[in-house]
Motif scaffolding. Structure first.
Motif, short mmCIF file in Angstrom:
data_model
loop_
_atom_site.label_atom_id
_atom_site.label_comp_id
_atom_site.label_asym_id
_atom_site.label_seq_id
_atom_site.Cartn_x
_atom_site.Cartn_y
_atom_site.Cartn_z
N ILE A 189 44.74 -63.12 41.92
CA ILE A 189 45.20 -61.96 40.48
C ILE A 189 45.44 -61.17 41.21
O ILE A 189 45.21 -59.39 40.81
CB ILE A 189 43.15 -61.44 39.73
N ASN A 190 44.81 -60.74 42.69
CA ASN A 190 44.74 -59.56 43.85
C ASN A 190 46.62 -59.09 43.97
O ASN A 190 46.98 -58.23 43.82
CB ASN A 190 44.42 -60.04 44.85
N ASP A 191 47.75 -60.12 43.03
CA ASP A 191 49.17 -60.07 43.37
C ASP A 191 49.85 -59.48 41.80
O ASP A 191 50.18 -59.50 41.53
CB ASP A 191 49.68 -61.64 43.88
N LEU A 192 48.55 -59.45 41.03
CA LEU A 192 48.94 -59.03 39.38
C LEU A 192 49.64 -57.66 39.65
O LEU A 192 49.17 -56.70 40.43
CB LEU A 192 47.55 -58.97 38.80
N ALA A 193 50.77 -57.45 39.09
CA ALA A 193 51.44 -55.60 38.80
C ALA A 193 50.04 -55.04 38.06
O ALA A 193 49.86 -54.26 38.57
CB ALA A 193 52.52 -56.16 38.31
N LEU A 194 49.33 -55.66 37.33
CA LEU A 194 48.84 -54.93 36.63
C LEU A 194 46.92 -55.65 36.93
O LEU A 194 46.38 -56.55 36.47
CB LEU A 194 48.76 -55.33 34.80
N GLN A 195 46.17 -54.23 37.04
CA GLN A 195 44.44 -54.21 37.48
C GLN A 195 43.33 -54.36 36.40
O GLN A 195 43.95 -53.94 35.99
CB GLN A 195 44.76 -54.08 39.35
N GLY A 196 42.53 -54.62 36.73
CA GLY A 196 41.46 -54.23 36.11
C GLY A 196 41.37 -55.86 35.28
O GLY A 196 41.57 -56.29 34.82
N LYS A 197 40.07 -56.35 34.65
CA LYS A 197 39.82 -57.28 34.03
C LYS A 197 40.53 -57.85 32.59
O LYS A 197 40.35 -58.58 32.86
CB LYS A 197 37.85 -56.85 33.74
N HIS A 198 40.57 -56.49 32.30
CA HIS A 198 41.20 -56.94 31.03
C HIS A 198 42.53 -57.44 30.68
O HIS A 198 42.93 -58.04 30.10
CB HIS A 198 41.37 -55.30 30.11
N ASN A 199 42.92 -56.81 32.56
CA ASN A 199 44.59 -56.98 32.32
C ASN A 199 44.87 -58.98 33.35
O ASN A 199 45.72 -59.31 33.09
CB ASN A 199 44.94 -56.19 33.93
N VAL A 200 43.76 -59.22 33.31
CA VAL A 200 43.39 -60.81 33.86
C VAL A 200 43.54 -61.57 32.32
O VAL A 200 44.59 -61.95 32.52
CB VAL A 200 42.25 -61.22 34.38
N TYR A 201 42.86 -61.03 31.30
CA TYR A 201 43.14 -61.65 30.58
C TYR A 201 44.80 -61.09 29.72
O TYR A 201 45.24 -62.78 29.17
CB TYR A 201 42.06 -60.87 29.49
N ASN A 202 45.22 -60.17 29.60
CA ASN A 202 46.89 -60.47 29.12
C ASN A 202 47.39 -61.19 30.10
O ASN A 202 48.29 -61.50 29.68
CB ASN A 202 47.11 -58.66 29.11
N ASN A 203 47.08 -61.26 31.59
CA ASN A 203 48.78 -62.09 32.03
C ASN A 203 48.32 -63.53 31.89
O ASN A 203 49.16 -64.07 31.85
CB ASN A 203 48.00 -61.92 33.34
N MET A 204 46.71 -63.80 31.81
CA MET A 204 46.59 -65.76 30.92
C MET A 204 47.27 -65.40 29.70
O MET A 204 48.03 -66.89 29.17
CB MET A 204 44.72 -65.39 30.71
N ALA A 205 46.80 -64.63 28.84
CA ALA A 205 47.77 -64.77 27.42
C ALA A 205 49.57 -65.38 27.69
O ALA A 205 50.05 -66.11 26.64
CB ALA A 205 47.88 -63.71 26.41
N SER A 206 49.85 -64.24 28.40
CA SER A 206 51.53 -63.97 28.51
C SER A 206 52.19 -65.15 29.75
O SER A 206 52.75 -65.39 29.50
CB SER A 206 51.77 -63.08 29.18
N GLY A 207 51.21 -66.05 30.59
CA GLY A 207 51.23 -67.06 30.59
C GLY A 207 50.76 -68.69 30.96
O GLY A 207 51.66 -69.27 30.86
N ILE A 208 50.14 -68.38 29.18
CA ILE A 208 50.30 -69.84 28.41
C ILE A 208 51.89 -69.71 27.81
O ILE A 208 52.12 -70.75 27.93
CB ILE A 208 49.29 -69.28 27.87
N VAL A 209 51.91 -68.30 27.52
CA VAL A 209 53.59 -68.31 26.50
C VAL A 209 54.65 -68.59 26.80
O VAL A 209 55.31 -69.88 26.85
CB VAL A 209 53.87 -67.31 26.07
#
Length: 457
Positions: A278-298
């Motif tokens: 999660i440290n390598d994500l462009a978007l930080q913050g707990k809510h953005n981990v969720y957003n990245n997970m959803a997009s990643g599954i797609v």
């Protein structure tokens, strides 16, 4: 309040479009292309650019009224998602038994493109943009529409995309009946727009779950395993699609979760696992981990390469008015989060920012419950600057939780006072928790005025 105007002559049965905004004008263009006689009606004044578009297409229109004789001759009505069921024109059409649908429902009939549909009380714009970014970077012929960018109908009329990533609001879902999403994403369900749902959370949740209606076994439903309202909904609503949950709290057999090393793990059957810190994500913050997970599954369901997904999640730039960095003045950060129109969005914003915060909030309160913010305000907020015509609810909610609560009447005044309250190392955050239309045209106008006021400091 919308009224019906009775001064007009009768015309032949036709397609009537209510509302001449982005979705309405797009629906009119597509309707004309498909051979309908089209008439556009708006209870407000139509923006000049949309008038020109309608004139160029040869579409008749009226503004500042809905003429009853025109409505009587409708064969089908497409309504703007902003028009509530309680509006006189909608009541009239329902009484007459005239079919009323939304632009998404209408446009979907005229394209064979696959649809990835994203809804949720919070994070849907970011997740929609991120999903689009990943697919586009992978070289796919993909369009972006719904509650964002050019209307779906206009793109169906003028483009030839193979896939659409659609941001879908609950208001849009309410006007969708036969539409089927190939991939449906439900990020979360938290109180929002309850004034449109008789102030009943279950009504609002049911609206969000319409994203899954008509799905088949070959389709995909992606949802948050950590969201209580979503889990409640799953007890009463049958899902036919393959289900992929995502969670920060527990390991899932398929879907996405966070491991002990703070890495996102995405598991989709018959594909190599995806792993990213999660440290390598462009978007930080707990809510953005969720957003990245959803997009990643797609992306994994779409069989994209792990390297492409990883690169896209690492270089994504967020949308304007969503935790947008504006400036740093005298050691104080200014962040524009004007798109945060509900309480949960503000919680996410406060959670994702370091240090002390001077919070600019207020506007048209949609029945907000501020209790969920109290602990965060106590811990992180140095002062609250209210911006709205009626700030009583904010004062009542937080007068014991922060030292300073100030009322202001203009954005310029709000920014100046926030700047004086803030100390070096603080953040001045515009995150209103409310709709904008008491003092501004929309949330974009509010955010633009904030940015302009900051530049004048």
């Amino acid at each position: 309040m919308e009224t019906l105007d009775t001064n007009s002559s009768k015309v032949k049965p036709k397609l009537i479009v209510l509302g001449a905004g982005e979705s309405g004008v797009g629906a009119a263009v597509l309707g004309k292309q498909q051979g309908f006689e089209v008439f556009v009606s708006d209870s407000s004044e139509i923006k000049q650019g949309y008038k020109e578009q309608l004139k160029n297409e040869g579409v008749r229109y009226e503004e500042k009224r809905h003429t009853i004789e025109e409505m009587q001759t409708a064969g089908l009505v497409i309504k703007s998602p902003g028009i509530p069921e309680t509006a006189p024109v909608i009541k009239y059409l329902r009484e007459k038994g005239i079919r009323v649908i939304g632009e998404i429902e209408f446009a979907a009939q005229y394209t064979k493109a696959k649809t990835i549909c994203i809804t949720g009380s919070n994070g849907k714009s970011t997740t929609t943009m991120l999903t689009y970014h990943i697919l586009k970077k992978a070289g796919l012929n993909v369009g972006l529409a719904g509650n964002i960018g050019k209307s779906f109908a206009l793109q169906v009329a003028t483009e030839k995309f193979d896939i659409y990533v659609l941001e879908i609001s609950s208001f849009m879902l309410d006007d969708m009946y036969d539409f089927r999403a190939d991939i449906a994403v439900l990020l979360n369900i938290t109180p929002d727009h309850l004034d449109r749902y008789d102030y009943k959370m279950e009504n609002y949740a049911n609206s969000k779950f319409r994203i899954t209606q008509n799905q088949r076994s070959e389709d995909v439903f992606i949802y948050c395993q950590d969201d209580p309202e979503t889990l409640e909904g799953l007890k009463r609503i049958k899902i036919n699609a393959s289900m992929y949950p995502f969670s920060l709290k527990e390991k899932v057999a398929q879907g996405a979760y966070l491991n002990e090393q703070n890495e996102i793990i995405i598991k989709v059957p018959n594909h190599e696992n995806f792993i990213m810190s999660i440290n390598d994500l462009a978007l930080q913050g707990k809510h953005n981990v969720y957003n990245n997970m959803a997009s990643g599954i797609v992306a994994k369901v779409w069989e994209l390469r792990n390297e492409t997904i990883r690169e896209s999640m690492g270089d994504f730039v967020n949308i304007p008015h969503r935790l947008e960095h504006v400036s740093r003045i005298s050691g104080i950060e200014f962040i524009n989060d004007s798109k945060a129109t509900n309480v949960n969005s503000v919680w996410y914003a406060l959670e994702s920012l370091p240090g002390k915060i001077v919070l600019i909030m207020g506007g048209v309160d949609k029945g907000n419950d501020y209790n969920m913010l109290k602990e965060m305000v106590q811990k992180k907020v140095r002062g609250i600057v209210c911006l709205g015509k009626d700030n009583r609810n904010i004062h009542n909610a937080f007068e014991e939780d922060t030292e300073v609560i100030v009322n202001t009447a203009t954005m310029s005044e709000a920014v100046q006072i926030a700047y004086h309250i803030a100390q070096k190392g603080d953040t001045v955050l515009l995150s209103p928790a409310c709709a904008s239309f008491d003092l501004f045209k929309n949330y974009e106008d509010r955010g633009d005025q904030f940015k302009a006021a900051v530049r004048e400091l």
